[in-house]
Design a protein around this motif. Structure first.
Motif, mmCIF file in Angstrom:
data_model
loop_
_atom_site.group_PDB
_atom_site.id
_atom_site.type_symbol
_atom_site.label_atom_id
_atom_site.label_comp_id
_atom_site.label_asym_id
_atom_site.label_seq_id
_atom_site.Cartn_x
_atom_site.Cartn_y
_atom_site.Cartn_z
ATOM 1 N N ASP A 145 40.054 -23.436 88.183
ATOM 2 C CA ASP A 145 41.059 -24.358 87.665
ATOM 3 C C ASP A 145 41.934 -23.645 86.637
ATOM 4 O O ASP A 145 41.621 -22.535 86.195
ATOM 5 N N GLN A 146 42.998 -24.327 86.222
ATOM 6 C CA GLN A 146 43.854 -23.783 85.169
ATOM 7 C C GLN A 146 43.028 -23.545 83.913
ATOM 8 O O GLN A 146 42.196 -24.364 83.542
ATOM 9 N N GLY A 147 43.260 -22.417 83.282
ATOM 10 C CA GLY A 147 42.558 -22.121 82.037
ATOM 11 C C GLY A 147 41.299 -21.296 82.202
ATOM 12 O O GLY A 147 40.732 -20.837 81.210
ATOM 13 N N GLU A 148 40.845 -21.089 83.450
ATOM 14 C CA GLU A 148 39.600 -20.346 83.664
ATOM 15 C C GLU A 148 39.792 -18.839 83.690
ATOM 16 O O GLU A 148 38.956 -18.087 83.196
ATOM 17 N N PHE A 149 40.897 -18.381 84.307
ATOM 18 C CA PHE A 149 41.137 -16.949 84.464
ATOM 19 C C PHE A 149 42.402 -16.506 83.727
ATOM 20 O O PHE A 149 43.419 -17.196 83.766
ATOM 21 N N PHE A 150 42.302 -15.367 83.074
ATOM 22 C CA PHE A 150 43.470 -14.690 82.530
ATOM 23 C C PHE A 150 43.817 -13.637 83.573
ATOM 24 O O PHE A 150 43.059 -12.691 83.777
ATOM 25 N N ILE A 151 44.937 -13.793 84.273
ATOM 26 C CA ILE A 151 45.232 -12.981 85.455
ATOM 27 C C ILE A 151 46.395 -12.033 85.234
ATOM 28 O O ILE A 151 47.444 -12.415 84.726
ATOM 29 N N HIS A 152 46.179 -10.789 85.630
ATOM 30 C CA HIS A 152 47.256 -9.799 85.639
ATOM 31 C C HIS A 152 47.347 -9.206 87.038
ATOM 32 O O HIS A 152 46.334 -8.813 87.617
ATOM 33 N N ARG A 153 48.574 -9.148 87.576
ATOM 34 C CA ARG A 153 48.767 -8.607 88.916
ATOM 35 C C ARG A 153 49.743 -7.443 88.870
ATOM 36 O O ARG A 153 50.746 -7.490 88.171
ATOM 37 N N ASN A 154 49.421 -6.409 89.619
ATOM 38 C CA ASN A 154 50.329 -5.275 89.759
ATOM 39 C C ASN A 154 50.125 -4.635 91.129
ATOM 40 O O ASN A 154 49.266 -5.065 91.896
ATOM 41 N N ILE A 155 50.905 -3.615 91.437
ATOM 42 C CA ILE A 155 50.770 -2.938 92.720
ATOM 43 C C ILE A 155 49.402 -2.263 92.817
ATOM 44 O O ILE A 155 49.047 -1.420 91.984
ATOM 45 N N ALA A 156 48.625 -2.671 93.824
ATOM 46 C CA ALA A 156 47.322 -2.067 94.146
ATOM 47 C C ALA A 156 46.258 -2.255 93.084
ATOM 48 O O ALA A 156 45.311 -1.474 93.003
ATOM 49 N N ASN A 157 46.400 -3.291 92.252
ATOM 50 C CA ASN A 157 45.394 -3.635 91.245
ATOM 51 C C ASN A 157 44.894 -2.421 90.453
ATOM 52 O O ASN A 157 43.691 -2.233 90.243
ATOM 53 N N LEU A 158 45.837 -1.603 90.004
ATOM 54 C CA LEU A 158 45.464 -0.379 89.297
ATOM 55 C C LEU A 158 45.496 -0.542 87.781
ATOM 56 O O LEU A 158 46.317 -1.285 87.239
ATOM 57 N N VAL A 159 44.615 0.182 87.132
ATOM 58 C CA VAL A 159 44.609 0.279 85.668
ATOM 59 C C VAL A 159 44.923 1.721 85.319
ATOM 60 O O VAL A 159 44.231 2.636 85.791
ATOM 61 N N PRO A 160 45.948 1.963 84.523
ATOM 62 C CA PRO A 160 46.254 3.340 84.116
ATOM 63 C C PRO A 160 45.274 3.797 83.049
ATOM 64 O O PRO A 160 44.623 2.970 82.408
ATOM 65 N N PRO A 161 45.154 5.091 82.834
ATOM 66 C CA PRO A 161 44.292 5.557 81.738
ATOM 67 C C PRO A 161 44.911 5.193 80.397
ATOM 68 O O PRO A 161 46.108 4.923 80.303
ATOM 69 N N TYR A 162 44.097 5.175 79.375
ATOM 70 C CA TYR A 162 44.542 4.848 78.019
ATOM 71 C C TYR A 162 45.539 5.894 77.532
ATOM 72 O O TYR A 162 45.207 7.076 77.402
ATOM 73 N N GLU A 163 46.768 5.471 77.266
ATOM 74 C CA GLU A 163 47.813 6.383 76.812
ATOM 75 C C GLU A 163 48.675 5.687 75.756
ATOM 76 O O GLU A 163 49.694 5.081 76.082
ATOM 77 N N PRO A 164 48.287 5.753 74.482
ATOM 78 C CA PRO A 164 49.059 5.102 73.413
ATOM 79 C C PRO A 164 50.275 5.933 73.031
ATOM 80 O O PRO A 164 50.366 6.490 71.938
ATOM 81 N N ASP A 165 51.239 6.043 73.971
ATOM 82 C CA ASP A 165 52.390 6.909 73.751
ATOM 83 C C ASP A 165 53.639 6.157 73.309
ATOM 84 O O ASP A 165 54.699 6.750 73.145
ATOM 85 N N GLY A 166 53.531 4.855 73.151
ATOM 86 C CA GLY A 166 54.678 4.088 72.697
ATOM 87 C C GLY A 166 55.593 3.607 73.791
ATOM 88 O O GLY A 166 56.558 2.878 73.546
ATOM 89 N N ASP A 167 55.319 3.995 75.050
ATOM 90 C CA ASP A 167 56.135 3.533 76.166
ATOM 91 C C ASP A 167 55.717 2.123 76.582
ATOM 92 O O ASP A 167 54.763 1.560 76.048
ATOM 93 N N HIS A 168 56.419 1.593 77.568
ATOM 94 C CA HIS A 168 56.095 0.244 78.041
ATOM 95 C C HIS A 168 54.850 0.284 78.936
ATOM 96 O O HIS A 168 54.829 0.984 79.948
ATOM 97 N N HIS A 169 53.845 -0.472 78.572
ATOM 98 C CA HIS A 169 52.599 -0.508 79.345
ATOM 99 C C HIS A 169 52.175 -1.960 79.539
ATOM 100 O O HIS A 169 51.361 -2.487 78.776
ATOM 101 N N GLY A 170 52.708 -2.591 80.567
ATOM 102 C CA GLY A 170 52.399 -3.995 80.800
ATOM 103 C C GLY A 170 50.934 -4.256 81.078
ATOM 104 O O GLY A 170 50.330 -5.180 80.516
ATOM 105 N N THR A 171 50.334 -3.430 81.933
ATOM 106 C CA THR A 171 48.926 -3.626 82.268
ATOM 107 C C THR A 171 48.041 -3.372 81.057
ATOM 108 O O THR A 171 47.129 -4.156 80.755
#
Length: 216
Positions: free
Chosen positions: A61-87
């Motif tokens: 139901d609404q409120g159960e999942f916090f959902i993020h969608r992107n191409i191929a369900n990928l997570v990038p490595p941790y890179e605190p470089d100041g660029d845009h990182h939506g995921t």
């Protein structure tokens, strides 16, 4: 801003249908969500593919999942470089602010992004190799795993195996985020890797001990 057009009529009709039925029947719950805020127990990172309906798969139901969608369900490595990182920003919010207890990466069959990565790695997709290709540069996240499937001759099986490797790659990259690693180590967060077969409705879960996906 004359490039923004009115909503298509079929979507307007669907909205009014939802407002008159689903919303009206559950408006107390919707208003409670609005006033009390969200407290999802899990975050799901899934593909943008329109055939993957996360809430339907789990009957959520609404409120159960916090959902993020992107191409191929990928997570990038941790890179605190100041660029845009939506995921990365979404993961940070889910773990550090919402305090979700579960973080799920959901892959799927017939993934166009994964197939694009295969084609790119095999030299069959020069358009994705171009520096200006957003999709190509995003799929670079998965390229290091291509060697694991490069020798599989059956194209269908190669794609299915690579789709699962995409999930594992994302799980590995999640652990490079300090706040994720810390939450996993103290037991407040658990990671889960899933793969779903769109046509068959099957669901598999990654077993890190056996290093394979098994039916749920």
């Amino acid at each position: 801003m004359d490039y923004a057009k009115p909503l298509p009529s079929y979507l307007v009709k669907r909205y009014h249908g939802w407002k008159a039925t689903t919303y009206t029947e559950n408006q107390v719950w919707y208003r409670r969500l609005a006033t009390e805020g969200q407290r999802p127990r899990a975050m799901v990172i899934s593909c943008c593919d329109s055939r993957v309906h996360v809430t339907s798969i789990f009957g959520a139901d609404q409120g159960e999942f916090f959902i993020h969608r992107n191409i191929a369900n990928l997570v990038p490595p941790y890179e605190p470089d100041g660029d845009h990182h939506g995921t990365s920003a979404t993961i940070e919010y889910a773990v550090t602010v919402l305090k979700v207890a579960h973080l799920i990466v959901l892959g799927h069959s017939q993934c166009g992004g994964v197939q694009g990565c295969i084609d790119m790695c095999a030299g069959h997709a020069p358009q994705l190799e171009a520096r200006e290709s957003f999709v190509g540069r995003w799929m670079d996240i998965l390229k290091p795993k291509y060697g694991l499937v490069a020798d599989i001759e059956d194209a269908h099986e190669q794609a299915r195996q690579f789709e699962r490797h995409a999930v594992v790659a994302s799980l590995e990259n999640l652990m490079t985020f300090p706040f994720v690693s810390s939450a996993v180590q103290d037991g407040s967060l658990s990671l889960h890797g899933l793969w779903t077969d769109i046509g068959e409705g099957g669901l598999q879960c990654y077993d890190p001990h056996n290093k394979r996906f098994e039916a749920v």
